[in-house]
Design an enzyme around this catalytic site. Structure first.
Site, PDB file in Angstrom:
ATOM      1  N   CYS A  87      48.667  72.469  96.291  1.00 16.81           N
ATOM      2  CA  CYS A  87      48.727  73.556  95.326  1.00 16.81           C
ATOM      3  C   CYS A  87      49.911  74.471  95.632  1.00 16.81           C
ATOM      4  CB  CYS A  87      47.390  74.303  95.296  1.00 16.81           C
ATOM      5  SG  CYS A  87      47.159  75.331  93.826  1.00 16.81           S
ATOM      6  N   HIS A 195      43.057  69.847  95.060  1.00 18.85           N
ATOM      7  CA  HIS A 195      42.618  70.285  96.390  1.00 18.85           C
ATOM      8  C   HIS A 195      41.672  69.259  97.031  1.00 18.85           C
ATOM      9  CE1 HIS A 195      43.990  74.563  96.462  1.00 18.85           C
ATOM     10  NE2 HIS A 195      43.995  74.406  95.145  1.00 18.85           N
ATOM     11  N   GLU A 197      40.747  69.074 100.032  1.00 10.74           N
ATOM     12  CA  GLU A 197      39.913  69.719 101.052  1.00 10.74           C
ATOM     13  C   GLU A 197      38.622  70.286 100.463  1.00 10.74           C
ATOM     14  OE1 GLU A 197      42.410  73.228  99.560  1.00 10.74           O
ATOM     15  OE2 GLU A 197      42.523  71.034  99.657  1.00 10.74           O
TER      16      GLU A 197
END
Length: 220
Positions: A87, A195, A197
């Site tokens: 990002c 993302h 994660e």
């Protein structure tokens, strides 16, 4: 795997990223403040997190790209360390010249925050080795400036060299050729807007992002 997460003023996904790395690798990354001029020795992975570094002043990632630590990040990438920009981290890597292209304001001029479909375009990189080419996965996005753009020659080169590793499977932000993630010519630097994660545990609803970190662990 020895890793580090770079922290800028305005980073807000640094802890999420650190938790994901620790969860998958079993070792917590070093948290490196952007004013540092060096990185810990022997890093396998340097992660540049999402957020709003410097409040997105000038352009998203433009000020962070000139932080002192970025020179050390570039040197580590040149030595072959893996660099993952997510990002705002992707924006920083393009502004720093580690990846081609630029991230522009979303085509709809709206902040997009939802799970999106992705196609794994290249499963031969360290980042994508745990996926199958053509596999459909879902990863969350949360961005206002995720519209990836480059000139036609650059886009053709990225296509021809297999450096587009993720594409959106539906309209998200107006990115050229639906690009969601690209690698450098050496294959050790990845920038992506989604993302991973945020999609590594069953509590997240899916674990599609976990395999990216598992691939890096295996490569390291």
């Amino acid at each position: 795997m020895k890793s580090a997460v770079i922290v800028f003023p305005g980073s807000n996904c640094d802890r999420d990223l650190a938790v994901a790395i620790r969860e998958v690798t079993g070792t917590a990354p070093a948290m490196v403040w952007h004013r540092e001029t060096s990185l810990p020795e022997g890093l396998d992975l340097i992660a540049v997190p999402g957020g709003f570094s410097y409040g997105d002043y000038l352009r998203s990632g433009a000020m962070a790209a000139n932080s002192p630590v970025m020179r050390a990040v570039k040197e580590a990438a040149d030595r072959g360390a893996y660099v993952l920009g997510i990002c705002n981290g992707f924006q920083i890597l393009t502004e720093a010249g580690l990846l081609p292209g630029a991230l522009m304001r979303n085509a709809g001029l709206n902040f997009v925050c939802r799970d999106v479909g992705l196609s794994v375009e290249n499963s031969q990189s360290a980042f994508t080795s745990r996926y199958k080419a053509g596999e459909a996965i879902a990863i969350p996005v949360a961005h206002h400036d995720g519209n990836y753009q480059a000139d036609s020659e650059t886009l053709d080169r990225l296509e021809g060299e297999g450096r587009i590793v993720f594409r959106y499977t539906g309209a998200v932000n107006g990115s050229a050729r639906d690009i969601a993630g690209v690698v450098n010519d050496r294959g050790n630097v990845l920038g992506m807007m989604p993302h991973p994660e945020r999609m590594i545990e069953t509590a997240h609803g899916r674990t599609d992002g976990r395999r990216l970190f598992e691939g890096l662990l295996a490569a390291a």
